[in-house]
Write an enzyme that holds these catalytic residues in place. Structure first.
Site, short mmCIF file in Angstrom:
data_model
loop_
_atom_site.label_atom_id
_atom_site.label_comp_id
_atom_site.label_asym_id
_atom_site.label_seq_id
_atom_site.Cartn_x
_atom_site.Cartn_y
_atom_site.Cartn_z
N SER A 1 89.71 -28.08 12.93
CA SER A 1 90.20 -26.77 12.52
C SER A 1 91.19 -26.23 13.54
CB SER A 1 89.06 -25.76 12.33
OG SER A 1 89.54 -24.43 12.29
N TYR B 1 81.96 -20.21 15.75
CA TYR B 1 82.88 -21.17 15.16
C TYR B 1 84.00 -21.52 16.15
CZ TYR B 1 85.80 -23.38 11.56
OH TYR B 1 86.54 -24.27 10.82
N LYS C 1 84.29 -25.22 17.80
CA LYS C 1 85.44 -26.03 17.42
C LYS C 1 86.28 -26.41 18.64
CE LYS C 1 84.89 -26.63 13.03
NZ LYS C 1 84.74 -27.99 12.46
#
Length: 214
Positions: A90, A103, A107
């Site tokens: 991502s 997140y 990531k």
């Protein structure tokens, strides 16, 4: 799976036993694994106040699933001198993710592990690819609510477009696969002038808190 000649193997990426079962099932069906796509991901919302369970799940799925898969795959790959590890990271792993600290942090961890794999094993035949899209029209994007709608939906692309970018990245032996090319420019700004970049992100955060866009 039937439509594309594949084998469906339900499993759980958030644990060692689940990943071992998936790897074992793939080897039963295919004989050997040439490409592993570490695509499972979760995006819990919240910041430092996010529940401990949300932080733990993000770490298990977004980072440790990659680590555990590599642990299972590397011995055979290194023995034969070839293998590909495709990590869905991502753009949050290169930049950040407003509204979801678990997140963003996990990531970044996924990107760091992919970089480590590439730096450590490239000379032994391992090829690593970090796929870093922004918004993709999937259920995960839908689950992000108003913030995702404002930040990601306007430039979101279809999953098929990401798949095409991945195939191109594999052919060209590129580590970073950027389905949204503009992410390269954002990443360059972040690395060369972090204070200005952070100022811009904070401006966007303030605009989001007011219910609009910068």
């Amino acid at each position: 799976a039937e439509e594309c000649g594949g084998v469906a193997a339900p499993g759980d990426a958030a644990g060692g036993q689940g990943l071992a079962a998936l790897v074992g099932r793939a080897r039963e069906a295919l004989g050997e694994i040439d490409v592993w796509c570490a695509n499972a991901g979760v995006a819990p919302t919240g910041g430092a106040d996010a529940p401990a369970a949300a932080w733990a799940l993000a770490w298990e799925v977004n980072v440790l699933a990659h680590v555990r898969a590599a642990d299972l795959l590397l011995p055979r790959w290194l023995e034969r001198g070839s293998g590909r590890f495709v990590a869905t990271v991502s753009a949050a792993g290169l930049l950040t993710s407003l509204g979801s600290a678990p997140y963003a942090v996990s990531k970044h961890g996924a990107l760091a592990f992919a970089e480590w794999l590439a730096a450590t094993y490239r000379h032994r035949g391992l090829r690593v690819h970090a796929v870093c899209p922004q918004g993709v029209r999937t259920d995960m994007l839908s689950s992000t609510g108003a913030m995702g709608e404002i930040l990601l939906a306007p430039t979101a692309i279809e999953a098929e477009e990401v798949a095409g970018a991945v195939l191109a990245g594999l052919r060209e032996e590129r580590f970073l696969v950027l389905p949204h090319p503009e992410v390269a420019e954002y990443y360059a700004h972040r690395s060369t002038d972090p204070d200005r970049w952070l100022g811009g992100m904070n401006k966007l955060q303030r605009a989001l808190e007011k219910g609009g866009a910068a």
